[in-house]
Design a protein around this motif. Structure first.
Motif, PDB file in Angstrom:
ATOM      1  N   ASP A 111      45.079  38.747  46.102  1.00 35.09           N
ATOM      2  CA  ASP A 111      46.121  37.729  45.891  1.00 35.09           C
ATOM      3  C   ASP A 111      47.082  38.183  44.797  1.00 35.09           C
ATOM      4  O   ASP A 111      48.289  37.977  44.893  1.00 35.09           O
ATOM      5  CB  ASP A 111      45.487  36.392  45.476  1.00 35.09           C
ATOM      6  N   LEU A 149      35.906  38.545  47.801  1.00 31.89           N
ATOM      7  CA  LEU A 149      35.438  37.312  48.446  1.00 31.89           C
ATOM      8  C   LEU A 149      35.177  36.217  47.424  1.00 31.89           C
ATOM      9  O   LEU A 149      34.672  35.155  47.778  1.00 31.89           O
ATOM     10  CB  LEU A 149      34.147  37.595  49.223  1.00 31.89           C
ATOM     11  N   LYS A 156      29.874  35.439  46.151  1.00 28.63           N
ATOM     12  CA  LYS A 156      29.829  35.859  47.552  1.00 28.63           C
ATOM     13  C   LYS A 156      29.979  37.384  47.693  1.00 28.63           C
ATOM     14  O   LYS A 156      29.265  38.028  48.459  1.00 28.63           O
ATOM     15  CB  LYS A 156      30.949  35.138  48.311  1.00 28.63           C
ATOM     16  N   ARG A 162      35.281  24.727  37.086  1.00 26.08           N
ATOM     17  CA  ARG A 162      34.943  26.125  36.859  1.00 26.08           C
ATOM     18  C   ARG A 162      35.406  26.595  35.470  1.00 26.08           C
ATOM     19  O   ARG A 162      34.711  27.298  34.762  1.00 26.08           O
ATOM     20  CB  ARG A 162      35.607  26.959  37.946  1.00 26.08           C
ATOM     21  N   SER A 164      40.103  37.673  50.977  1.00 25.74           N
ATOM     22  CA  SER A 164      41.253  36.758  50.860  1.00 25.74           C
ATOM     23  C   SER A 164      41.661  36.186  52.218  1.00 25.74           C
ATOM     24  O   SER A 164      41.114  36.549  53.251  1.00 25.74           O
ATOM     25  CB  SER A 164      42.425  37.384  50.117  1.00 25.74           C
ATOM     26  N   GLY A 173      38.715  37.491  54.437  1.00 26.35           N
ATOM     27  CA  GLY A 173      37.397  37.148  53.894  1.00 26.35           C
ATOM     28  C   GLY A 173      36.784  35.897  54.477  1.00 26.35           C
ATOM     29  O   GLY A 173      35.838  35.360  53.908  1.00 26.35           O
ATOM     30  N   TYR A 174      37.316  35.407  55.592  1.00 20.70           N
ATOM     31  CA  TYR A 174      36.789  34.170  56.171  1.00 20.70           C
ATOM     32  C   TYR A 174      36.158  34.463  57.529  1.00 20.70           C
ATOM     33  O   TYR A 174      36.639  34.039  58.564  1.00 20.70           O
ATOM     34  CB  TYR A 174      37.898  33.111  56.222  1.00 20.70           C
TER      35      TYR A 174
HETATM   36  N1  UDP Z   1      37.682  34.265  49.438  1.00 17.79           N
HETATM   37  C1  UDP Z   1      37.335  34.869  50.625  1.00 17.79           C
HETATM   38  N2  UDP Z   1      36.348  34.316  51.378  1.00 17.79           N
HETATM   39  C2  UDP Z   1      35.678  33.203  51.003  1.00 17.79           C
HETATM   40  C3  UDP Z   1      36.018  32.602  49.751  1.00 17.79           C
HETATM   41  C4  UDP Z   1      37.022  33.175  48.981  1.00 17.79           C
HETATM   42  O1  UDP Z   1      37.898  35.882  51.004  1.00 17.79           O
HETATM   43  O2  UDP Z   1      34.806  32.768  51.729  1.00 17.79           O
HETATM   44  C5  UDP Z   1      38.736  34.874  48.620  1.00 17.79           C
HETATM   45  C6  UDP Z   1      39.872  33.956  48.245  1.00 17.79           C
HETATM   46  O3  UDP Z   1      40.808  33.857  49.313  1.00 17.79           O
HETATM   47  C7  UDP Z   1      40.455  34.657  47.055  1.00 17.79           C
HETATM   48  C8  UDP Z   1      39.244  35.380  46.454  1.00 17.79           C
HETATM   49  O4  UDP Z   1      38.212  35.275  47.413  1.00 17.79           O
HETATM   50  O5  UDP Z   1      41.363  35.644  47.468  1.00 17.79           O
HETATM   51  C9  UDP Z   1      38.807  34.840  45.127  1.00 17.79           C
HETATM   52  O6  UDP Z   1      38.638  33.491  45.220  1.00 17.79           O
HETATM   53  P1  UDP Z   1      38.635  32.549  43.962  1.00 17.79           P
HETATM   54  O7  UDP Z   1      39.910  32.662  43.201  1.00 17.79           O
HETATM   55  O8  UDP Z   1      38.226  31.201  44.449  1.00 17.79           O
HETATM   56  O9  UDP Z   1      37.405  33.148  43.123  1.00 17.79           O
HETATM   57  P2  UDP Z   1      37.310  33.953  41.738  1.00 17.79           P
HETATM   58  O10 UDP Z   1      37.866  35.330  41.915  1.00 17.79           O
HETATM   59  O11 UDP Z   1      38.057  33.145  40.698  1.00 17.79           O
HETATM   60  O12 UDP Z   1      35.832  33.989  41.534  1.00 17.79           O
END
Ligand code: UDP
Length: 245
Positions: A188, A159, A163, A221, A108, A135-136
């Motif tokens: 989050d 992430l 990823k 998505r 995150s 996560g960046y």
């Molecule tokens: N996130 C991260 N690094 C990245 C991309 C996403 O830490 O390079 C985090 C983002 O901040 C969020 C979580 O991954 O907290 C999930 O992201 P998203 O809601 O886009 O994905 P989902 O869980 O719906 O697949």
């Protein structure tokens, strides 16, 4: 017991069963990983063999979402229940606070893990959070080293998919942890940075619509869910099965 749904071998398990299995994995000697695919990721995996292999290689595959459970019912091999990643995470926190196990939070945006940790500790006073990182990052090796230095038992990898799954598999051999869980936006959710829909919308099953209005970029998505269900219905109607499991 595994139940194959459109090429993904889900654990057909209850929440209690999943937590019991997590205890076994925690007692094991190697870094295990758990994935929590929802319908969006399951749809991705139908068209991506590498992602499918990555998910199926996990030590536990939990059905995160009503879409996957619905798919299993349409295919007449019902999964026992939805085991949402965020609820599984909450169960693990309780477990860890009782056993004194150490937890590391990865993922995150900067600052979110700190806020999530605060909430987690409020709810589980005995919990030991031994480190966190956003996560960046660019340098994966440095992150792996930082995690190893903190010596966690459990690592939450948040992430986003795929990823997080790629990260867990790529570093499985070097990470000195016992259990990793890919948990998407769970930090989050704990931190409260992504707010839930108002109660009336949740009651009307319109939480997805709230998220869509808040984050219109999710439309592409989200369209994977109806496409997934359509593919599942087609699979049931078709005489010859495309997916054996
Ligand atoms: N996130 C991260 N690094 C990245 C991309 C996403 O830490 O390079 C985090 C983002 O901040 C969020 C979580 O991954 O907290 C999930 O992201 P998203 O809601 O886009 O994905 P989902 O869980 O719906 O697949």
């Amino acid at each position: 017991m595994k139940t194959g749904v459109m090429g993904i071998a889900f654990d057909n398990i209850t929440m209690d069963g999943a937590l019991a299995r997590a205890r076994e994995l925690l007692a094991g000697g190697r870094a295990s990983y758990v994935v929590t695919p929802n319908a969006e990721i399951a749809y991705e995996a139908m068209h991506d063999e590498a992602l499918r292999a990555l998910l199926n290689a996990a030590d536990m595959v939990l059905p995160d979402g009503a879409g996957v459970v619905l798919a299993s019912k349409i295919l007449r091999k019902p999964l026992q229940q939805k085991v949402a990643g965020v609820d599984f995470a909450a169960g693990l926190l309780r477990e860890l606070s009782e056993t004194g196990g150490r937890l590391y939070l990865l993922g995150s945006k900067p600052g979110v893990a700190e806020q999530a940790a605060q909430k987690m500790l409020e709810q589980n006073p005995g919990l030991v959070i031994c480190g966190m990182a956003d996560g960046y990052f660019k340098d994966e090796a440095a992150v792996v080293q930082k995690i190893n230095e903190a010596a966690p038992d459990v690592l939450f990898v948040c992430l986003g998919a795929p990823k997080q799954e790629l990260f867990m598999q790529a570093h499985q051999a070097e990470l000195r942890v016992r259990l990793m869980v890919g948990l998407g936006g769970t930090l989050d959710a704990f931190a409260g940075t992504v707010r839930r829909a108002p109660k009336w919308m949740i009651r009307l099953n319109l939480e997805w619509l709230y998220r869509l209005i808040k984050e219109p970029r999710r439309l592409g998505r989200m369209m994977r869910l109806p496409k997934y269900i359509l593919a599942v219905v087609a699979e049931r109607i078709r005489g010859k099965k495309k997916w054996e499991n």
